[in-house]
Design an enzyme around this catalytic site. Structure first.
Site, mmCIF file in Angstrom:
data_model
loop_
_atom_site.group_PDB
_atom_site.id
_atom_site.type_symbol
_atom_site.label_atom_id
_atom_site.label_comp_id
_atom_site.label_asym_id
_atom_site.label_seq_id
_atom_site.Cartn_x
_atom_site.Cartn_y
_atom_site.Cartn_z
ATOM 1 N N ASP A 169 17.362 10.893 -8.288
ATOM 2 C CA ASP A 169 17.676 11.789 -9.310
ATOM 3 C C ASP A 169 16.788 11.367 -10.739
ATOM 4 O O ASP A 169 16.749 10.161 -10.982
ATOM 5 C CB ASP A 169 18.990 11.840 -9.745
ATOM 6 N N ASP B 193 21.761 18.439 0.282
ATOM 7 C CA ASP B 193 21.783 16.945 -0.099
ATOM 8 C C ASP B 193 21.876 15.983 0.886
ATOM 9 O O ASP B 193 22.060 16.581 1.900
ATOM 10 C CB ASP B 193 22.860 16.869 -1.172
#
Ligand code: GLA
Length: 661
Positions: free
Chosen positions: A474, A418
């Site tokens: 997201d 990430d």
């Protein structure tokens, strides 16, 4: 005589007066009618249930976060609070007079600097007449946080429906809190009625899988020389089933009862293996091409990830349950392979060696990996290239090589990395450190870059060793989010291919919730067909975001259609691109290894069925006839020349495959 005249005169005067009175009252009546005060409805009186929102739930007289409606310091008592992308349709009867409102971004987004900078929306008011002609009546233009509300007042005369839309102004839906303040309609006829977006009851298109053996899954598999090999022959059909393989390269062995192929191949090269599955009803065979070289992940990874369901509440037991259910519910027989733990597994580093340890929810990572491998599946985990993960756990900054080697030691096959706490870093440099470590690791590890599209990872992801890279922020379980991301992939096809894939994020089907409380995905059944069809056309990694043990029959049908999954796993690895972009429809197509095309015909309208047509010549297919097959129903539709047209449900899809005749 005079009396007679007087009498006549009196009657005339009386009739005259009567006439005047009659005329006057007629005038009064007609005047009164035309001036009868119009009906007035404030949209908040109609509730906010039918106002769709790209995030959270729209509200009456409150902002999307539930605060009083406030734009540029001005408080508004009434109105609708929503979030881009938002849609709201009202039926009118042709006698509505006008719509008015004051619109803007709600001040609540200014609570954070990021929100204040990123919020940007556009309000669009349009209407349709009785012939279904759409007219855009007003556009706010780009609006940002802190700007005073803009006033809209438009005539609705002659229109039979009104559409109130808020778009993300082209930069994603992040922080797009949008208010329709004092929104109201004046009308002369019937009171306007909110229209419910179309939502069918769940319906299963995937035909039941037959009891005879059938081999599914990828037709090509990449492995590095000497790396531990694990491939489970994905075969549906009645058990017991036995397996065989002809032409297995030396170093590999097959468990004939489970279909697990394990071992290691030292010698680089291409090996064509014939896989065989048998049960009491028959035998199935299929070629598998094993490529031993420096490339892995030759088809997009298929599996499960913990984030969209459990998020930070994930435990070792959740992971084991999903892994078990992959086998028990039969998903493994369709090629579903990876079991990936997302954020929230990290513990502290060993103070002496700096080695990462898992937290109390994951007592033994090696034991967990062994368990998952024992089921014939693979296992993945998550870390971050910054000092902390997005959820605030220990990140990998400064420990890139060490962490990769720890994951390899535990037996992990996949790592997602990430981008939180990485602002200011050059992602090429940051991710290359992991890519180099992975290339030195003693086992194959799929490398998933998750930097949300920052600095176009599709342009450099492969060069730093990435097998897949997120292209956007997201996903969440709304049409706006899923469709925004999916249809936003236009133009990226050329960056995908065997070993390196664009990643439009994980699937939002089944039960999701990002925490311990789960709920069914808010996507309608047709939206879910669109989601899976589009992701397969996009050659996207398919990571199921719901607990596998809780899968219902509808979701199982979505995830076990062999002909649909075959599009995703096609060995050519060509991602689809958009070939038609209509006002409320799109067509996407990709070429498949056997020369056929997979085509998705999408209806982007939320309310109405529509016919979508493809023209073979305009698609670059040339003249001639094509056999058209409906992939969800697994049914031939016939041979068509010139083009093909079909009716598509609101927000739904027709996924077809075309073979030249
Ligand atoms: C980021 C990622 C998500 C998920 C979370 C975990 O938001 O993009 O996919 O991994 O972090 O915290």
């Amino acid at each position: 005589m005079n009396q007679l005249l007087d009498h006549r005169n009196q009657s005339r005067i009386l009739i005259g007066i009567l006439f005047l009175l009659f005329g006057f009252s007629f005038l009064l009546l007609t005047y009164g009618c035309s001036q009868k005060p119009a009906g007035l409805v404030y949209l908040d009186e109609l509730g906010a249930q039918q106002v769709t929102a790209g995030w959270s739930e729209s509200k009456a007289n409150k902002s999307i976060d539930g605060n009083p409606l406030t734009v540029a310091g001005q408080l508004y008592e009434r109105g609708l609070g929503t979030h881009a992308e938002s849609q709201y349709r009202l039926n009118l009867d042709g006698r509505a007079l006008n719509f008015q409102a004051l619109v803007g971004v709600d001040d609540e987004v200014k609570k954070t600097q990021r929100g204040a900078e990123r919020a940007s929306v556009e309000f669009i008011v349009s209407a349709r007449d009785k012939n279904n002609n759409k007219k855009v009546l007003w556009k706010s233009g780009l609006m940002k946080a802190g700007e005073p509300a803009r006033e809209v007042k438009v005539s609705l005369k002659g229109f039979v429906s009104l559409d109130l839309v808020v778009t993300d102004a082209g930069d994603g839906i992040g922080y797009d809190h949008a208010d329709w303040c004092q929104a109201r309609i004046e009308y002369a006829g019937k009171r306007p009625e909110p229209v419910k977006p179309y939502a069918a009851a769940p319906y299963i298109l995937t035909p039941a899988t037959g009891p005879e053996p059938r081999i599914n899954g990828p037709r090509v598999f990449g492995v590095r020389p000497g790396s531990p090999f694990l491939f489970t022959i994905p075969a549906t059909g009645q058990r017991p089933m036995t397996f065989a393989a002809e032409g297995l390269p030396s170093g590999l062995r097959l468990d004939t009862n489970t279909g697990h192929i394990t071992g290691a191949i030292d010698k680089p090269g291409t090996y064509n293996v014939k896989l065989i599955a048998r049960n009491s009803l028959g035998t199935a065979e299929r070629e598998l091409r094993i490529e031993v070289g420096d490339k892995i992940c030759l088809t997009p990874p298929m599996g499960w990830n913990s984030w969209n369901c459990w998020a930070c509440s994930v435990t070792d037991e959740n992971v084991r349950q999903s892994a078990r259910a992959m086998v028990e519910k039969g998903l493994i027989n369709y090629g579903w392979t990876y079991i990936n733990i997302d954020d929230c597994w990290h513990g502290q580093r060993d103070p002496k060696t700096g080695e990462i340890r898992s937290n109390e929810k994951f007592p033994d990572m090696k034991a967990l990996a062994d368990y998952v491998h024992g089921l014939g599946l693979k296992i993945g985990l998550y870390t971050d290239c910054g000092p902390k993960t997005c959820a605030g756990y220990e990140g990998s900054e400064g420990h890139e090589e060490q962490d990769i080697m720890t994951y390899a030691k535990w037996g992990f096959d996949y790592v997602k990395i990430d981008w939180c706490y990485c602002e200011g870093k050059d992602p090429r440099v940051a991710y290359k450190k992991f890519g180099e470590a992975i290339s030195r690791a003693p086992r194959d590890i799929v490398f998933s870059i998750c930097n949300w599209g920052v600095e176009k990872p599709w342009e450099w992801g492969e060069s730093v060793g990435g097998n897949l890279w997120r292209t956007t922020g997201d996903i969440t379980d709304t049409w706006a989010s899923m469709a925004g991301i999916g249809f936003g992939q236009a133009g990226l096809a050329k960056y995908a291919g065997p070993g390196h894939w664009n990643d439009p994020d994980m699937l939002v089907v089944g039960k999701v919730g990002w925490g311990p409380e789960l709920r069914p995905s808010r996507l309608t059944p047709d939206e879910q067909y669109t989601h899976i069809s589009l992701w397969c056309l996009l050659a996207a990694p398919l990571l199921i975001g719901c607990p596998i043990e809780q899968l219902d029959d509808f979701t199982l049908g979505l995830l076990t259609n062999t002909e649909v999954l075959e599009v995703d796993q096609d060995p050519l690895g060509r991602q689809a691109d958009r070939v038609f972009d209509g006002d409320d429809y799109q067509v996407w197509a990709r070429q498949l290894e056997d020369g056929s095309r997979a085509v998705g015909l999408f209806n982007l309208d939320a309310y109405e069925f529509r016919k979508v047509r493809i023209d073979f010549a305009a698609m670059g297919l040339g003249a001639g006839s094509y056999r058209v097959r409906d992939l969800w129903r697994q049914k031939d539709l016939g041979v068509f020349s010139g083009g093909f047209e079909t009716e598509v449900p609101p927000h739904g899809v027709a996924l077809v495959r075309l073979w030249k005749k």
